[in-house]
Motif scaffolding. Structure first.
Motif, mmCIF file in Angstrom:
data_model
loop_
_atom_site.group_PDB
_atom_site.id
_atom_site.type_symbol
_atom_site.label_atom_id
_atom_site.label_comp_id
_atom_site.label_asym_id
_atom_site.label_seq_id
_atom_site.Cartn_x
_atom_site.Cartn_y
_atom_site.Cartn_z
ATOM 1 N N MET A 1 81.152 8.524 61.032
ATOM 2 C CA MET A 1 80.000 9.058 60.320
ATOM 3 C C MET A 1 79.899 8.458 58.919
ATOM 4 N N VAL A 2 81.044 8.350 58.215
ATOM 5 C CA VAL A 2 81.042 7.791 56.864
ATOM 6 C C VAL A 2 80.693 6.298 56.908
ATOM 7 N N ASP A 3 81.194 5.584 57.939
ATOM 8 C CA ASP A 3 80.823 4.166 58.099
ATOM 9 C C ASP A 3 79.314 4.015 58.216
ATOM 10 N N TYR B 1 86.044 6.288 51.406
ATOM 11 C CA TYR B 1 87.140 7.180 51.800
ATOM 12 C C TYR B 1 87.193 7.313 53.326
ATOM 13 N N ARG B 2 88.424 7.220 53.880
ATOM 14 C CA ARG B 2 88.631 7.409 55.317
ATOM 15 C C ARG B 2 89.902 8.237 55.527
ATOM 16 N N MET C 1 87.887 14.609 65.988
ATOM 17 C CA MET C 1 87.094 14.978 64.818
ATOM 18 C C MET C 1 87.318 13.996 63.666
ATOM 19 N N THR C 2 88.564 13.529 63.504
ATOM 20 C CA THR C 2 88.866 12.561 62.443
ATOM 21 C C THR C 2 88.162 11.239 62.703
ATOM 22 N N ASP C 3 88.231 10.777 63.958
ATOM 23 C CA ASP C 3 87.535 9.528 64.313
ATOM 24 C C ASP C 3 86.029 9.665 64.107
ATOM 25 N N THR D 1 73.125 3.638 53.466
ATOM 26 C CA THR D 1 72.890 3.649 52.020
ATOM 27 C C THR D 1 72.672 2.240 51.507
ATOM 28 N N ILE D 2 73.534 1.297 51.915
ATOM 29 C CA ILE D 2 73.402 -0.087 51.469
ATOM 30 C C ILE D 2 72.099 -0.688 51.969
#
Length: 288
Positions: free
Chosen positions: A41-43, A20-21, A34-36, A49-50
């Motif tokens: 952060m999710v990237d 999700y982005r 903040m969105t960037d 995790t991988i």
């Protein structure tokens, strides 16, 4: 609205949606920043995790290979001693039979083409292993198998059943007593039920608790991780769709119950695991 979108994005990531982005631009410098930052952060979280999962798979396969090589070394040394003893006693026929059984043992144990095998191949290997042990320890145990014909095509992790059979023979035999070892395998729709039972020495309560809790077992001889490694492999192949239970009582024997899918799901994880195991085994073979 920008804060609401950001909060919604955090909730989705918290649920595990790492793809999700937030692609919307608000024209407000602080909110766009903040969105960037959220997307970055999710990237990073996804990559971490991988990487962590791949490292766990590598550790798992390295453990499996190391255990396999260690067991093979012990098996080889013990078998050479047995052949030497049979030769000294003039039991030529048994020595020849033992050598042929040993060839079949190592051909299967060192195979590098797959991490999953048809159950009939695993059971043929178990039968071969049993014959080797019956020559090494004559009249110390009896062995029987009850398996539905429909189970032969089921796929199981290589050396899974053999590991529990080996534990029963290695730790369950009692001096002066003939142990009875029985394997029962039947199919319940899409699930396979495997039961390995003996009337040998049994386990101490603390050992039984550790095994059923998925922990490594420690005793005066050091750390034993064979069963622990089998549980990790089943968790990798089947996720949460499998069951394991050990029941045991000292001087009364042990029963291992395993329930797993007839056909493991063909997932990216299992395919990656097989590729990784082949690569590690190839590297180990090159080193040898």
């Amino acid at each position: 609205h920008p804060i609401r979108h950001l909060h919604h994005g955090m909730e989705r990531v918290e649920k595990g949606e790492l793809d999700y982005r937030i692609h919307r631009r608000y024209g407000i410098r602080e909110m766009d920043y903040m969105t960037d930052t959220f997307n970055s952060m999710v990237d990073e979280l996804k990559h971490m995790t991988i990487d962590s999962y791949e490292q766990e798979i590598e550790r798992l396969q390295a453990d499996a290979v190391n255990i396999r090589l260690q067991v093979n070394q012990h098996m080889l040394l013990n078998s050479l001693n047995t052949i030497h003893s049979l030769s000294l006693m003039g039991r030529k026929t048994e020595a020849e039979q033992f050598c042929m059984l040993l060839v079949k043992y190592f051909r299967y144990a060192l195979r590098q083409d797959t991490a999953l095998v048809p159950l009939r191949e695993e059971m043929a290997f178990v039968d071969n292993y049993i014959k080797i042990q019956q020559i090494r320890f004559p009249n110390s145990f009896l062995y029987s198998v009850e398996m539905d014909e429909s189970c032969g095509d089921a796929w199981v992790p290589q050396l899974l059943i053999q590991n529990f059979v080996e534990n029963a023979i290695k730790h369950g035999r009692l001096p002066g007593k003939t142990m009875r070892l029985t394997i029962r395998i039947n199919r319940d729709h899409d699930m396979l039920n495997v039961r390995i039972q003996d009337n040998g020495s049994g386990m101490k309560s603390e050992t039984l608790i550790a095994i059923n809790s998925g922990k490594k077992v420690m005793d005066q001889n050091g750390q034993h991780i064979g069963i622990w490694n089998c549980l990790r492999r089943m968790r990798l192949f089947y996720g949460n769709n499998w069951c394991f239970e050990a029941q045991s009582k000292e001087e009364a024997g042990t029963m291992i119950s395993i329930r797993l899918p007839v056909n493991p799901p063909e997932t990216e994880v299992s395919a990656q695991d097989r590729r990784m195991e082949r690569r590690i085994l190839d590297d180990a073979s090159d080193r040898r």
